[in-house]
Write a protein that holds these residues in place. Structure first.
Motif, mmCIF file in Angstrom:
data_model
loop_
_atom_site.group_PDB
_atom_site.id
_atom_site.type_symbol
_atom_site.label_atom_id
_atom_site.label_comp_id
_atom_site.label_asym_id
_atom_site.label_seq_id
_atom_site.Cartn_x
_atom_site.Cartn_y
_atom_site.Cartn_z
ATOM 1 N N ILE A 213 57.152 6.060 -5.116
ATOM 2 C CA ILE A 213 58.320 5.584 -4.385
ATOM 3 C C ILE A 213 59.206 4.836 -5.372
ATOM 4 N N ASN A 214 60.469 5.228 -5.459
ATOM 5 C CA ASN A 214 61.463 4.511 -6.256
ATOM 6 C C ASN A 214 62.421 3.811 -5.295
ATOM 7 N N ASN A 215 62.424 2.498 -5.309
ATOM 8 C CA ASN A 215 63.299 1.773 -4.392
ATOM 9 C C ASN A 215 64.208 0.828 -5.162
ATOM 10 N N THR A 216 65.472 0.785 -4.767
ATOM 11 C CA THR A 216 66.451 -0.088 -5.422
ATOM 12 C C THR A 216 66.684 -1.379 -4.646
ATOM 13 N N ASP A 217 66.095 -1.484 -3.458
ATOM 14 C CA ASP A 217 66.177 -2.707 -2.666
ATOM 15 C C ASP A 217 64.772 -3.211 -2.387
ATOM 16 N N TYR A 218 64.642 -4.504 -2.186
ATOM 17 C CA TYR A 218 63.346 -5.060 -1.779
ATOM 18 C C TYR A 218 63.000 -4.481 -0.420
ATOM 19 N N THR A 219 61.824 -3.874 -0.308
ATOM 20 C CA THR A 219 61.456 -3.112 0.881
ATOM 21 C C THR A 219 60.119 -3.587 1.429
ATOM 22 N N LYS A 220 60.103 -3.869 2.720
ATOM 23 C CA LYS A 220 58.865 -4.224 3.410
ATOM 24 C C LYS A 220 58.509 -3.097 4.369
ATOM 25 N N GLY A 221 57.209 -2.872 4.529
ATOM 26 C CA GLY A 221 56.790 -1.819 5.427
ATOM 27 C C GLY A 221 55.288 -1.733 5.509
ATOM 28 N N LYS A 222 54.826 -0.573 5.940
ATOM 29 C CA LYS A 222 53.394 -0.390 6.106
ATOM 30 C C LYS A 222 53.014 1.034 5.726
ATOM 31 N N LEU A 223 51.862 1.164 5.108
ATOM 32 C CA LEU A 223 51.304 2.467 4.784
ATOM 33 C C LEU A 223 50.387 2.872 5.935
ATOM 34 N N LEU A 224 50.666 4.012 6.546
ATOM 35 C CA LEU A 224 49.905 4.487 7.704
ATOM 36 C C LEU A 224 49.039 5.662 7.295
ATOM 37 N N VAL A 225 47.742 5.570 7.542
ATOM 38 C CA VAL A 225 46.803 6.645 7.224
ATOM 39 C C VAL A 225 46.081 7.028 8.512
ATOM 40 N N LYS A 226 46.294 8.249 8.951
ATOM 41 C CA LYS A 226 45.671 8.738 10.182
ATOM 42 C C LYS A 226 44.769 9.923 9.857
ATOM 43 N N GLY A 227 43.679 10.049 10.659
ATOM 44 C CA GLY A 227 42.759 11.170 10.483
ATOM 45 C C GLY A 227 41.469 10.781 9.810
ATOM 46 N N THR A 228 41.359 9.527 9.368
ATOM 47 C CA THR A 228 40.117 9.013 8.794
ATOM 48 C C THR A 228 40.109 7.504 8.899
ATOM 49 N N LYS A 229 38.932 6.964 9.050
ATOM 50 C CA LYS A 229 38.791 5.510 9.073
ATOM 51 C C LYS A 229 38.282 4.982 7.741
ATOM 52 N N LYS A 230 37.846 5.911 6.903
ATOM 53 C CA LYS A 230 37.309 5.515 5.609
ATOM 54 C C LYS A 230 38.300 5.886 4.512
ATOM 55 N N TYR A 231 39.067 4.896 4.065
ATOM 56 C CA TYR A 231 40.028 5.140 2.998
ATOM 57 C C TYR A 231 40.318 3.835 2.263
ATOM 58 N N GLN A 232 40.816 3.971 1.068
ATOM 59 C CA GLN A 232 41.289 2.839 0.271
ATOM 60 C C GLN A 232 42.663 3.193 -0.272
ATOM 61 N N ALA A 233 43.621 2.277 -0.103
ATOM 62 C CA ALA A 233 44.976 2.493 -0.600
ATOM 63 C C ALA A 233 45.242 1.555 -1.774
#
Length: 788
Positions: A66-86
């Motif tokens: 992700i290339n962003n030119t503004d300060y950006t807040k948000g959330k990473l959403l992972v669906k389809g598994t409960k076992k993950y690491q971001a």
């Protein structure tokens, strides 16, 4: 098992999202699937008492940017598994919460699932600003590109021009740094030696380099033949002092320092203004060390500092300067110049209390001395300002002094560029020098007999440094341009043939996308051509409106086309700003009449030119949002920032780093306040020009400031003391104006610590984003609201 990435392209519409909309990541790299194999269990729990958490199935990794030119807040959403690491830039993402400073970000999601055919994992990003997940390696220029990486920092040619010593600095992400040198063969660029700890230098005549090392308390000087690596001892049990090898290579000049008398720690007397500076009471002296006999002969003695300027080619005569303080008359520092016989120590006094000189070097025949000096040197024979003006002491000129006749002549009086480094070539008898030429630093050759000056073409906008071979028409140089970092070249001075020896841009700018840099010059209402340039964001769209950052010089030298300045215009542009750089009246490099406007004006000409330039820049370019213009300057430029807000309302916000708010307090408190006053306030003092010291001080007009103003300052600044920002901050707070003061603990005039410099830069850009883009999230993350 060896991991590999497969690039998947899904060219689907709708990857761009608006605030608080979810974008599905469809363009990513994939690693896997890999079969998960249950480990052999020898116990039911591990050393921390945890049971094995394992599920049969498969695992994958996906990666995107992700290339962003503004300060950006948000959330990473992972669906389809409960076992993950971001992972965000290699660090775990807690709860999927994203806080993206403007940058190039790498996001990796590692997950597992039970069946190879049942992978239904979907990754999305929910952000408050538009984001576009991508697999493209192309990225914007970031602040880490400014501070990290390997760069050339020095280059020196052997006397025959066949070898070059190249110095490098290398800064890793996180701030770990190292420096090293390489000895290279110029023709092939082959590295013949590399030193991590030692700092080699060339002998004056023989094709060999020398360096210092130690064996216990024994200081040893070694000489090395670059052709075969053979090393010999030049001297052992060498006394203290900085080394200069004589041209004849049979003796050394050692420059050392004697500490002056100490005062009591808690209560002490200050003898004169400079006595506040650490080490001022120490005095330098020089000695001669005979390499054959090991005899040490002191050359100078006294309570004034003595320095070696040069040695004649035959090694017989030294040019020595003696520095003296003279507070009651400008200039307050003068020098005696002596010719000293290196064998008998008999001294011939050339000049006593010489004014405005900054150093000299002998002609190849030893009959003349080339001085670099202010225009007022030698009774003003190099001056060319308008009537009634003082020349700028920063507008350096060249003078040729005849030793027998004791007479000097000006060489560059009507030459507009301001002289920098100078070398008198022994190979062809010509004088080579660099010079500020508007916002460029060009390279020139001067014929000392005819007096004519010719520009020598080079490959870069800004010549950083050069080295000329003593016995061959060859030089090396390195430099930068507006759109590329440092490169190192060799140049044949006879045919101007150039070879590229080192291109740091290949690694420093790998995959980086830059916008264009274009000239913008205008004729002011006074009839002067005011030079400038502007930087555009990558993927610039002329149909859009962009906020603007205006930058200007911070002293008497122009804001050059240096790619990696402390206020990096390309980085600002990468964040979506148009950056307008203007070089107003007062900077050297445009001729003495132009530079003289810096003296006894304190903002008058400078502010007029900046304001007029900004208005004309806006009128000429429809892509400028004239309601979203910010400005930034440092030191004198910080003063200019503050001063501008007292005379105009065209700026939506402003940044002053280490700026002067009260000329009087700066003059009296800064280590160099009174001596810089000799430049900027020549002949004017608080008691004879009260109007200059008050009416031109922004503090005395603080009530006219309505622009949101950020003041940054190092707490250890000895050049412009922190009180200069503190008192403006206090005034604006009492007036109820929008102002912020951010101090950087322990830093001096420049912010040098790696981590401090990053947060200081973030502070500046967060301020601009708050007022020029209407997004305060970055500022709020750095400086959360305190309920006090």
């Amino acid at each position: 098992m060896k991991h590999f990435y497969l690039l998947l392209f899904f060219l689907l519409a709708g990857n761009m999202v608006q605030a608080q909309h979810v974008v599905k990541v469809t363009d990513f790299f994939v690693s896997g699937p890999f079969k998960q194999v249950r480990p052999i269990t020898t116990d039911t729990v591990d050393v921390n008492g945890k049971k094995l958490d394992f599920t049969d199935g498969f695992r994958k990794e996906i990666k995107f940017y992700i290339n962003n030119t503004d300060y950006t807040k948000g959330k990473l959403l992972v669906k389809g598994t409960k076992k993950y690491q971001a992972l965000l830039d290699g660090k775990p993402v807690a709860g999927g919460v994203l806080a993206l400073e403007p940058n190039h970000h790498e996001i990796v999601v590692k997950y597992s699932y039970p069946d190879a055919a049942a992978d239904s994992v979907v990754v999305s990003v929910d952000a408050d600003h538009a984001v576009s997940p991508t697999t493209s390696e192309k990225r914007p220029y970031t602040f880490h590109d400014v501070v990290d990486g390997q760069r050339v920092t020095g280059a020196s040619l052997s006397p025959d021009g066949k070898y070059v010593i190249v110095s490098f600095s290398d800064v890793q992400r996180g701030g770990r740094s190292r420096s090293f040198t390489e000895v290279r063969e110029v023709a092939t660029n082959r590295v013949v030696d590399r030193q991590e700890r030692l700092r080699p230098r060339w002998m004056p005549r023989s094709v060999a380099y020398y360096y210092e090392d130690s064996n216990g308390d024994d200081r040893i000087l070694y000489k090395v033949n670059p052709a075969n690596g053979e090393r010999t001892v030049m001297a052992s049990h060498l006394p203290k002092g900085r080394i200069t090898v004589s041209p004849t290579e049979d003796y050394l000049i050692l420059s050392d320092v004697e500490e002056g008398p100490k005062e009591k720690k808690n209560i002490f007397q200050v003898l004169e203004p400079d006595d506040r500076q650490p080490g001022w009471r120490s005095r330098s002296f020089i000695s001669k060390f005979d390499l054959k006999t090991g005899e040490l002969q002191r050359i100078t003695f006294g309570n004034h500092s003595a320095s070696l300027d040069d040695i004649t080619d035959d090694g017989k005569t030294l040019l020595v300067s003696i520095s003296r303080s003279r507070l009651t008359k400008r200039p307050t520092t003068v020098s005696d110049y002596l010719l000293i016989n290196a064998s008998t120590l008999k001294a011939d006094t050339l000049m006593l209390c010489a004014e405005f000189l900054s150093g000299g070097q002998f002609s190849p025949d030893g009959k003349q001395i080339l001085f670099s000096a202010c225009p007022e040197a030698f009774n003003g024979i190099g001056k060319d300002p308008d009537a009634g003006q003082y020349s700028s002491m920063y507008d350096i000129q060249l003078f040729l002094y005849d030793i027998a006749g004791r007479k000097a002549r000006a060489l560059t009086r009507y030459f507009n560029p301001s002289v920098g480094k100078v070398e008198w070539s022994r190979a062809d008898g010509q004088i080579y020098f660099s010079a500020n030429d508007r916002d460029y630093v060009h390279f020139y050759v001067l014929n000392p007999k005819k007096g004519d000056i010719r520009e020598v073409p080079i490959q870069e906008d800004v010549l950083s440094a050069f080295s000329i071979a003593a016995a061959a028409p060859v030089m090396t140089y390195y430099g930068v341009s507006a759109s590329n970092p440092v490169r190192l070249y060799s140049l044949n001075l006879k045919n101007n043939k150039t070879n590229l020896l080192e291109d740091c841009a290949k690694t420093l700018l790998k995959d980086v996308e830059l916008g264009d840099c274009r000239d913008f010059n205008f004729v002011s209402s006074r009839g002067d051509t005011i030079y400038g340039r502007y930087y555009l964001p990558p993927h610039f769209d002329s149909t859009k409106k962009y906020p603007v950052i205006v930058n200007y010089y911070g002293g008497c030298t122009p804001t050059s086309r240096n790619f990696e300045s402390r206020y990096p215009q390309n980085y600002y542009a990468s964040l979506g700003y148009v950056v307008y750089v203007v070089n107003p009246s007062g900077a050297c490099g445009f001729g003495q009449k132009h530079s003289a406007r810096h003296v006894n004006t304190w903002g008058k000409y400078v502010a007029d030119d900046i304001i007029e330039g900004v208005k004309k820049f806006c009128a000429a370019n429809s892509f400028v949002d004239a309601k979203k213009i910010g400005c930034i300057g440092a030191s004198y430029g910080g003063f200019t920032t503050q001063y501008l807000q007292t005379v105009t309302d065209i700026f939506a916000c402003a940044v002053s780093h280490a700026g002067i708010s009260n000329i009087t307090s700066y003059w009296g408190e800064g280590y160099w306040g009174y001596s810089y006053g000799e430049v900027a306030s020549a002949g004017s003092y608080p008691w004879n020009n009260k109007e200059l010291y008050t009416e031109q001080s922004p503090l005395f007009h603080a009530d006219k400031i309505h622009t949101p103003l950020l003041l940054t300052h190092g707490t250890g600044d000895t050049n412009v003391p922190p009180i200069e920002s503190i008192q403006m901050f206090q005034a604006l707070k009492l007036l109820g104006r929008e102002v912020a003061l951010v101090q950087v603990q322990g830093e001096n005039h420049w912010i040098l610590d790696y981590n401090n410099r990053i947060q200081w830069s973030d502070t500046i850009m967060a301020w601009f984003e708050k007022y020029l883009k209407g997004n305060s999230a970055w500022w709020d993350s750095l400086y959360p609201e305190k309920h006090l």
